[in-house]
Design a protein around this motif. Structure first.
Motif, mmCIF file in Angstrom:
data_model
loop_
_atom_site.group_PDB
_atom_site.id
_atom_site.type_symbol
_atom_site.label_atom_id
_atom_site.label_comp_id
_atom_site.label_asym_id
_atom_site.label_seq_id
_atom_site.Cartn_x
_atom_site.Cartn_y
_atom_site.Cartn_z
ATOM 1 N N LEU A 154 0.810 -1.220 0.000
ATOM 2 C CA LEU A 154 0.000 0.000 0.000
ATOM 3 C C LEU A 154 0.843 1.270 0.000
ATOM 4 O O LEU A 154 0.572 2.204 -0.768
ATOM 5 C CB LEU A 154 -0.971 -0.010 1.187
ATOM 6 C CG LEU A 154 -1.936 -1.201 1.234
ATOM 7 C CD1 LEU A 154 -2.764 -1.171 2.505
ATOM 8 C CD2 LEU A 154 -2.811 -1.235 -0.007
ATOM 9 N N MET A 209 -1.361 4.033 -1.695
ATOM 10 C CA MET A 209 -2.759 3.728 -1.354
ATOM 11 C C MET A 209 -2.979 3.987 0.141
ATOM 12 O O MET A 209 -3.085 3.068 0.939
ATOM 13 C CB MET A 209 -3.083 2.282 -1.744
ATOM 14 C CG MET A 209 -2.989 2.030 -3.238
ATOM 15 S SD MET A 209 -3.197 0.294 -3.707
ATOM 16 C CE MET A 209 -4.891 -0.015 -3.209
ATOM 17 N N THR A 242 -6.485 2.704 2.159
ATOM 18 C CA THR A 242 -6.855 1.293 2.143
ATOM 19 C C THR A 242 -6.396 0.679 3.455
ATOM 20 O O THR A 242 -5.225 0.767 3.806
ATOM 21 C CB THR A 242 -6.210 0.588 0.938
ATOM 22 O OG1 THR A 242 -6.664 1.232 -0.254
ATOM 23 C CG2 THR A 242 -6.572 -0.880 0.901
ATOM 24 N N PHE A 274 -9.761 -5.871 3.811
ATOM 25 C CA PHE A 274 -9.347 -4.503 3.497
ATOM 26 C C PHE A 274 -10.509 -3.721 2.901
ATOM 27 O O PHE A 274 -11.273 -4.225 2.099
ATOM 28 C CB PHE A 274 -8.173 -4.488 2.511
ATOM 29 C CG PHE A 274 -6.849 -4.663 3.184
ATOM 30 C CD1 PHE A 274 -6.179 -3.574 3.709
ATOM 31 C CD2 PHE A 274 -6.286 -5.912 3.298
ATOM 32 C CE1 PHE A 274 -4.960 -3.734 4.348
ATOM 33 C CE2 PHE A 274 -5.067 -6.090 3.930
ATOM 34 C CZ PHE A 274 -4.404 -4.994 4.454
ATOM 35 N N ARG A 275 -10.615 -2.483 3.334
ATOM 36 C CA ARG A 275 -11.594 -1.557 2.771
ATOM 37 C C ARG A 275 -10.790 -0.484 2.063
ATOM 38 O O ARG A 275 -9.712 -0.107 2.501
ATOM 39 C CB ARG A 275 -12.452 -0.953 3.865
ATOM 40 C CG ARG A 275 -13.381 -2.011 4.470
ATOM 41 C CD ARG A 275 -13.655 -1.653 5.897
ATOM 42 N NE ARG A 275 -14.634 -2.528 6.483
ATOM 43 C CZ ARG A 275 -14.377 -3.305 7.510
ATOM 44 N NH1 ARG A 275 -13.176 -3.339 8.023
ATOM 45 N NH2 ARG A 275 -15.324 -4.038 8.022
ATOM 46 N N SER A 276 -11.325 0.011 0.958
ATOM 47 C CA SER A 276 -10.568 0.963 0.169
ATOM 48 C C SER A 276 -11.469 2.048 -0.376
ATOM 49 O O SER A 276 -12.682 2.039 -0.162
ATOM 50 C CB SER A 276 -9.863 0.224 -0.986
ATOM 51 O OG SER A 276 -8.885 1.049 -1.574
ATOM 52 N N THR A 277 -10.863 2.969 -1.092
ATOM 53 C CA THR A 277 -11.593 4.054 -1.744
ATOM 54 C C THR A 277 -11.430 3.898 -3.249
ATOM 55 O O THR A 277 -10.512 3.209 -3.723
ATOM 56 C CB THR A 277 -11.032 5.417 -1.317
ATOM 57 O OG1 THR A 277 -9.657 5.499 -1.746
ATOM 58 C CG2 THR A 277 -11.128 5.627 0.185
ATOM 59 N N ASP A 294 -7.905 5.056 -4.291
ATOM 60 C CA ASP A 294 -6.841 4.085 -4.053
ATOM 61 C C ASP A 294 -6.928 2.923 -5.042
ATOM 62 O O ASP A 294 -5.910 2.454 -5.549
ATOM 63 C CB ASP A 294 -6.909 3.547 -2.621
ATOM 64 C CG ASP A 294 -6.106 4.373 -1.641
ATOM 65 O OD1 ASP A 294 -5.662 5.477 -2.005
ATOM 66 O OD2 ASP A 294 -5.927 3.913 -0.497
ATOM 67 N N LEU A 295 -8.126 2.446 -5.313
ATOM 68 C CA LEU A 295 -8.261 1.327 -6.245
ATOM 69 C C LEU A 295 -7.900 1.741 -7.672
ATOM 70 O O LEU A 295 -7.375 0.930 -8.443
ATOM 71 C CB LEU A 295 -9.665 0.740 -6.184
ATOM 72 C CG LEU A 295 -9.953 -0.018 -4.878
ATOM 73 C CD1 LEU A 295 -11.417 -0.432 -4.795
ATOM 74 C CD2 LEU A 295 -9.036 -1.232 -4.734
ATOM 75 N N TYR A 318 -4.297 1.303 -7.905
ATOM 76 C CA TYR A 318 -3.981 -0.112 -8.074
ATOM 77 C C TYR A 318 -4.197 -0.548 -9.527
ATOM 78 O O TYR A 318 -3.354 -1.227 -10.114
ATOM 79 C CB TYR A 318 -4.835 -0.943 -7.112
ATOM 80 C CG TYR A 318 -4.442 -2.394 -7.058
ATOM 81 C CD1 TYR A 318 -3.199 -2.783 -6.581
ATOM 82 C CD2 TYR A 318 -5.319 -3.386 -7.482
ATOM 83 C CE1 TYR A 318 -2.829 -4.117 -6.530
ATOM 84 C CE2 TYR A 318 -4.967 -4.720 -7.436
ATOM 85 C CZ TYR A 318 -3.719 -5.079 -6.964
ATOM 86 O OH TYR A 318 -3.352 -6.399 -6.918
#
Length: 191
Positions: free
Chosen positions: A16, A21, A24, A62-65, A68-69, A72
């Protein structure tokens, strides 16, 4: 804990942080839950943020926005270069065939964490994730340099984010989007 640090910290340090990221994480603060994490919906009702047991955190806690994704996806498309480039490319290698489970009926394979769909040599990689009340889709087509991230605070019975993702990646037409609703009982008067 073979690496000597908790799983969340290990992923943060090795992946991350490298990809930038910063939003995340597994552990959400009360501020994250109150101000940044959307309320989930299950069976048409709001639900509380689920607690995922530590023993299965590696399976998807994991939780993300979206931001951030998208970083990725950009790294997977080769638009962002880091020391993880070689490892990311290894994740794309096909490991074994899979039964097609896509609305286009494309050939389907499994890579490391990715579904690989092929149609006449054009590969699209996709991954979905869900928990009651939240649904997500990440997909990209390297040859087109095209990617998408969909996050929904909804139940998968209400919105099929996977089929929507394929439509938005121009792999499928809107005919594969099915309106989902609860079945209704219909009665007819007795004659």
């Amino acid at each position: 804990m073979k690496a000597g640090v908790p799983y969340e910290q290990l992923v943060k340090d090795r992946i991350l942080n490298v990809l930038g990221m910063n939003d995340t994480k597994i552990t959400l603060s009360q501020n994250d839950i109150k101000n940044r994490f959307p309320v989930g919906h299950h069976n048409g009702k709001e639900i509380n943020t689920p607690v995922i047991p530590a023993v299965i955190e590696g399976a998807g806690a994991f939780r993300s926005t979206a931001g951030d994704l998208l970083k990725y996806v950009s790294a997977n498309l080769g638009l962002i270069h880091t020391k993880l480039d070689a490892a990311i490319q290894l994740q794309h290698l096909i490991r074994h065939p899979a039964t097609p489970a896509n609305p286009m009926n494309y050939s389907e394979y499994v890579a490391l964490g990715w579904r690989v769909l092929t149609n006449f040599g054009m590969e699209t990689l996709a991954h979905t994730g869900s928990i009651n009340g939240w649904d997500a889709f990440v997909g990209f087509t390297p040859a087109k340099q095209d990617g998408i991230v969909l996050l929904c605070s909804c139940d998968s019975r209400d919105v099929d984010v996977s089929s929507l993702g394929f439509v938005l990646l121009h792999l499928s037409g809107t005919e594969n989007l099915i309106a989902k609703s609860e079945p209704r009982l219909h009665t007819t008067p007795a004659s």
